[in-house]
Structures are given as structure tokens and as C-alpha cells.
Design an enzyme around this catalytic site. Structure first.
Site, mmCIF file in Angstrom:
data_model
loop_
_atom_site.group_PDB
_atom_site.id
_atom_site.type_symbol
_atom_site.label_atom_id
_atom_site.label_comp_id
_atom_site.label_asym_id
_atom_site.label_seq_id
_atom_site.Cartn_x
_atom_site.Cartn_y
_atom_site.Cartn_z
ATOM 1 N N VAL A 107 0.838 -1.206 0.000
ATOM 2 C CA VAL A 107 0.000 0.000 0.000
ATOM 3 C C VAL A 107 0.876 1.261 0.000
ATOM 4 O O VAL A 107 0.620 2.218 -0.747
ATOM 5 C CB VAL A 107 -0.961 -0.009 1.214
ATOM 6 C CG1 VAL A 107 -1.655 1.329 1.369
ATOM 7 C CG2 VAL A 107 -1.989 -1.124 1.054
ATOM 8 N N ALA A 123 -3.100 17.002 -8.633
ATOM 9 C CA ALA A 123 -3.239 17.063 -7.174
ATOM 10 C C ALA A 123 -1.874 17.019 -6.489
ATOM 11 O O ALA A 123 -1.689 17.587 -5.404
ATOM 12 C CB ALA A 123 -4.093 15.900 -6.682
ATOM 13 N N ARG A 131 11.329 -0.141 7.504
ATOM 14 C CA ARG A 131 12.266 -0.997 8.246
ATOM 15 C C ARG A 131 13.242 -1.664 7.291
ATOM 16 O O ARG A 131 14.346 -2.001 7.648
ATOM 17 C CB ARG A 131 11.494 -2.042 9.042
ATOM 18 C CG ARG A 131 10.743 -1.400 10.213
ATOM 19 C CD ARG A 131 10.114 -2.445 11.120
ATOM 20 N NE ARG A 131 9.509 -1.781 12.261
ATOM 21 C CZ ARG A 131 8.234 -1.924 12.629
ATOM 22 N NH1 ARG A 131 7.425 -2.728 11.959
ATOM 23 N NH2 ARG A 131 7.765 -1.296 13.672
ATOM 24 N N ARG A 132 12.797 -1.881 6.050
ATOM 25 C CA ARG A 132 13.680 -2.484 5.047
ATOM 26 C C ARG A 132 13.293 -1.970 3.668
ATOM 27 O O ARG A 132 12.187 -1.434 3.488
ATOM 28 C CB ARG A 132 13.629 -4.009 5.096
ATOM 29 C CG ARG A 132 12.263 -4.614 4.871
ATOM 30 C CD ARG A 132 12.225 -6.094 5.242
ATOM 31 N NE ARG A 132 12.218 -6.281 6.687
ATOM 32 C CZ ARG A 132 11.116 -6.211 7.450
ATOM 33 N NH1 ARG A 132 9.943 -5.948 6.914
ATOM 34 N NH2 ARG A 132 11.178 -6.384 8.746
ATOM 35 N N GLU A 177 -10.242 7.520 5.099
ATOM 36 C CA GLU A 177 -11.115 7.187 3.968
ATOM 37 C C GLU A 177 -10.838 5.786 3.425
ATOM 38 O O GLU A 177 -11.764 5.025 3.136
ATOM 39 C CB GLU A 177 -10.913 8.213 2.839
ATOM 40 C CG GLU A 177 -11.779 7.991 1.614
ATOM 41 C CD GLU A 177 -13.264 8.129 1.937
ATOM 42 O OE1 GLU A 177 -13.682 9.219 2.319
ATOM 43 O OE2 GLU A 177 -14.002 7.125 1.791
ATOM 44 N N GLY A 189 -2.151 -8.446 -4.281
ATOM 45 C CA GLY A 189 -2.076 -7.438 -3.221
ATOM 46 C C GLY A 189 -3.431 -7.037 -2.675
ATOM 47 O O GLY A 189 -3.580 -5.961 -2.099
ATOM 48 N N ASP A 211 -12.279 -8.643 8.684
ATOM 49 C CA ASP A 211 -11.986 -7.368 8.007
ATOM 50 C C ASP A 211 -13.294 -6.632 7.666
ATOM 51 O O ASP A 211 -13.437 -5.437 7.929
ATOM 52 C CB ASP A 211 -11.166 -7.663 6.735
ATOM 53 C CG ASP A 211 -10.824 -6.410 5.955
ATOM 54 O OD1 ASP A 211 -9.852 -5.727 6.326
ATOM 55 O OD2 ASP A 211 -11.539 -6.112 4.977
ATOM 56 N N LYS A 232 -14.971 -3.014 9.155
ATOM 57 C CA LYS A 232 -15.455 -1.944 8.264
ATOM 58 C C LYS A 232 -16.914 -1.600 8.568
ATOM 59 O O LYS A 232 -17.284 -0.423 8.608
ATOM 60 C CB LYS A 232 -15.258 -2.365 6.810
ATOM 61 C CG LYS A 232 -13.768 -2.444 6.421
ATOM 62 C CD LYS A 232 -13.574 -3.149 5.089
ATOM 63 C CE LYS A 232 -12.116 -3.179 4.679
ATOM 64 N NZ LYS A 232 -11.859 -4.052 3.519
ATOM 65 N N GLY A 277 -6.376 -3.309 -3.115
ATOM 66 C CA GLY A 277 -5.299 -3.172 -4.089
ATOM 67 C C GLY A 277 -4.622 -1.823 -3.936
ATOM 68 O O GLY A 277 -5.193 -0.874 -3.388
HETATM 69 N N1 HSE Z 1 -7.785 -6.937 2.395
HETATM 70 C C1 HSE Z 1 -8.734 -5.911 2.192
HETATM 71 C C2 HSE Z 1 -9.796 -6.407 1.228
HETATM 72 C C3 HSE Z 1 -8.022 -4.705 1.659
HETATM 73 O O1 HSE Z 1 -9.574 -7.419 0.555
HETATM 74 O O2 HSE Z 1 -10.850 -5.800 1.140
HETATM 75 C C4 HSE Z 1 -8.855 -3.460 1.625
HETATM 76 O O3 HSE Z 1 -9.326 -3.130 2.890
#
Ligand code: HSE
Length: 417
Positions: free
Chosen positions: A14, A28, A40-41, A121, A178, A192, A196, A293
């Protein structure tokens, strides 16, 4: 106008995605200056050029920046980093829904105290606008219900399974692209999406962030055959998170559902997220777009950075009244229609046994189908029920499972959107 001085913390998918967009040709970007990156790396996928790199992410707080962008993920270290930034008078932008869900109230209060902003956001639906729309643009509306497909990874997996792909192979593809969290179990187990919907519920109902004790179920038990049986009735399988406010309090849940194929969210495929808001002034209001993503997340992060670059007197978003804590409704008391899948022995009397158990629990059949024998000589029986309270359905399932003729059982709740 002075440029907004940015320090990025984290250097994963990200963060590198944000960097790539901030150095791309885009009007922008004239508003921003990337001052430093806490990494960190190194990350072989992105060259930060001559940007100052700090190996200690906490050192970013001490730099001459206006805003710290927290992209390290996780909860407790992220909370500590955000706390230090806010206490140092820096605005914070984060994509971290877990830290907002678990510590949002405390962190937003800290932001108030320090006269800075905490914006998030991209914590919900990544770049698809949801948070500022809810907090600002829907301000005149009373919101009764929020129903969202809020996890891009699960929608990507379910969409591909509907086309016949296997769960494991698609999960790996989502990780490669990703979309998934560093720990993808948070995506597939419904957590997750639960974070939300908790954040959206607070904004929609102008209340505190809910406790995490609501019903959460993932997509781990969804099989290709469920799509086939759903399709027979013009339905499909999705993962949905729902928040609804009524006189008994707030109903909150995150679990797989069957939806009519012509419903507002059923047609959203792949990594897309979608939300239906039921409101008093706009009626049903929908948003949909990419929900995971690096490009999508960068879009949401830059919208927050842009809002901060224009921030002078009026804050970019309105925060809910955390002191309001409506009670959480008991999931067992909710009423659903159900898809019930049973794998049973192919013996006389088994259908009669199933009918009796359902009748004993006053569960009406809407449709019943017995499918062709499986390779193991058992037969699938698919039932769509009439509405019944969750607790009664659970008791009926236990009763079914206690019979040796019933080898497997599963339910998916049916959502009328
Ligand atoms: N891993 C989360 C998803 C990323 O797949 O929705 C976005 O929040």
C-alpha cells in the site's frame, strides 16, 4: 499555498502504491511534498529515489512534516505510532481499519485535543469513497441500514468460484495481486468486513464504535456447488456486512449470504465493493468500486491528503457522537430465510425425517430439491426455508445433525436487498 509535508510510515504494497501515485504526473500532487519514508527495510518493487529513509518508523514523528501516513498495519504498534504523531501535532491519515475499529474513539479524541485531524477514507472500500460521503454528503439524511460487500478479497474469491475455480487457488491469486491482508485469514473469516461495518455503523448512526461481539462468519465453508444450487433459483453467494438501526438497538453482522441475482449488489464481481444505504431523503443510495489493491487504496489516501491540504477552519469530516451507545441486538433473535444444504443417506424415510424435524421447529419449506446421487452414494438435499428466527434454525440443525442419516449440513442466510 504551502505544500503539505508528508511522512509515510510503512513500505509495503500500500505504501509503495501511494508513493508511486504521489510521484506520478497528477495535478493534485502539486499540493504535496514527500519528506521521508519510515521503512524498516527496502522493498525491491519500488525505488524511493532520493527521499529520506528512516529505519526507525517512530523517527518519522520527529521530522518536519504536517501529516504522518500510517501504513504499517496491525493494531498495537500502529496505535502507538498514531498516538505519538497526534501528540506531536501532526495530522494522521491511515488505511488501517483494525486500529480505527479497536481504538478509533480514543484516537479521534486525541486528535481533537491536539487540534489535528485523523482521516481514514481508505480504511473502508479502499479508494471507493464511503467515509467522507457518509460523514459529509449524507449529513441531511437519517440512515436506517447499511449493507455492504466490504472485502475485496472475498468478493474476488467468490466471483472466481462462481466461474468454477477452487477456493485455494483464487486466494493465492488475491494475495499475489495485493488484495489480501498480510494475514489473509482476516479477509476470509469475515473479520476485516466486520471492522469496516463497525466503522460505517458509527458514522451512519452517529454513535460510538460497537464492541466486536457481533456475529462474524467467513467464506471458508462456501463450495462451488452452493453457486450451482443458488443459480437454480436465480441467486448467487456473496459476503455481506450489515448494520441496521431500529427501536431495539443496532443489528450488526458479517457473514455469507445468498442474494437475488438482480439485487443491487449481486452483480458486483471481482475485487469490487459495494454498499447500499437506506436513507430517508435519498431512499436507497448505492456506491460501488474497487475495494482493495494498491491503486485503489492510494486513491483514498490521496483524497484524505488533499482534504488536509485544503483544511483551514472547517474540518474535512464530521466525527460521530461517541457517547451514544445503542445496544447491540442479539443475533439469535434475528429472523432470516435460509438456504439449507444437507448431505444425507439415500434411504427410504430420510426426506420424511427431515420434514418432521423442520415441522417440529415450525420451519416452513419454500422449496425442496433432492439432487442426483454423489460419488459416495449419498444424496444432496437443498431446502429454501420460509422466515424463521435464528435460534430456532440452530436448534433444528442440531436435531438434524444428531441423526446418522445426515452426514453434512450447512446453512447460508438469504438477504432481501
Ligand atoms: N484486504 C482488504 C480487502 C483490503 O480485501 O478488502 C482493503 O481493505
Amino acid at each position: 499555498m504551502a505544500k503539505l509535508k508528508i511522512g509515510i510510515c510503512g513500505w509495503g504494497n500500500v505504501a509503495t502504491g501511494l508513493y508511486e501515485q504521489l510521484v506520478s504526473e497528477n495535478e493534485a500532487n502539486a499540493n504535496f511534498e514527500i519528506c521521508c519514508i519510515g521503512a524498516r527495510r527496502d522493498n525491491p518493487i519500488c525505488d524511493p529515489g532520493s527521499t529520506k529513509i528512516l529505519r526507525d518508523i517512530f523517527a518519522v514523528v520527529e521530522e518536519d512534516i504536517d501529516v504522518l501516513v500510517e501504513l504499517i498495519g496491525g493494531v498495537e504498534t500502529a496505535k502507538e505510532l498514531i498516538t505519538r504523531a497526534l501528540n506531536s501535532g501532526k495530522h494522521v491519515v491511515t488505511a488501517n481499519k483494525a486500529v480505527i475499529f479497536e481504538h478509533g474513539e480514543e484516537l479521534i479524541e486525541l486528535a481533537f485535543k491536539n487540534k489535528v485531524q485523523l482521516l481514514f477514507e481508505s480504511a473502508v472500500c479502499a479508494g471507493t469513497p464511503a467515509i467522507k460521503i457518509l460523514s459529509n454528503d449524507l449529513i441531511a439524511n437519517k440512515i436506517f441500514k447499511v449493507a455492504g460487500m466490504l472485502n475485496g478479497t472475498t468478493n474476488f474469491i467468490l466471483s472466481k468460484m462462481e466461474e468454477g475455480a477452487s477456493y485455494e487457488s483464487v486466494l493465492q491469486e488475491a494475495q499475489r495481486k495485493g488484495y489480501a491482508e498480510p494475514d489473509p485469514s482476516l479477509d476470509v473469516n469475515g473479520t476485516d468486513a466486520a471492522h469496516k461495518i463497525g466503522i460505517l455503523a458509527a458514522l451512519a448512526f452517529n454513535s460510538g464504535l460497537p464492541s466486536p461481539n457481533f456475529y462474524i462468519e467467513g467464506i471458508e465453508n462456501i463450495q462451488t456447488q452452493d453457486f450451482t444450487y443458488a443459480n437454480d433459483f436465480n441467486m448467487t453467494v456473496k459476503h455481506l456486512a450489515v448494520a441496521q438501526l431500529n427501536e431495539n438497538g443496532v443489528e450488526l453482522r458479517s457473514h455469507p449470504v445468498m442474494l437475488r441475482k438482480d439485487s443491487s449488489l449481486a452483480g458486483l464481481k471481482g475485487v469490487r465493493n459495494g454498499i447500499q444505504f437506506d436513507t430517508n431523503l435519498l431512499g436507497e443510495f448505492h456506491i460501488a468500486g474497487s475495494g482493495a489493491g494498491k491503486e485503489s487504496t492510494a486513491s483514498g489516501l490521496i483524497s484524505d491528503l488533499f482534504a488536509l491540504s485544503r483544511y483551514s477552519k472547517s474540518p474535512p469530516m464530521l466525527y460521530p457522537d461517541f457517547s451514544s451507545k445503542p445496544p447491540l441486538q442479539n443475533f439469535d433473535d434475528l429472523i432470516f430465510k435460509y438456504y439449507v444444504y444437507l448431505e444425507v443417506k439415500d434411504e427410504p424415510g430420510v426426506l420424511a425425517l427431515i420434514s418432521k424435524i423442520f415441522a417440529d421447529h415450525t420451519i416452513g419449506f419454500d422449496k425442496v430439491i433432492q439432487k442426483d446421487q454423489l460419488e459416495n452414494n449419498n444424496v444432496p438435499v437443498v431446502i429454501f426455508t420460509d422466515p424463521i428466527v435464528e435460534s430456532e434454525m440452530q436448534i433444528a440443525l442440531k436435531a438434524l445433525d444428531s441423526h446418522q442419516e445426515v452426514l453434512n449440513s450447512k446453512i447460508i442466510r438469504i438477504e432481501d436487498l
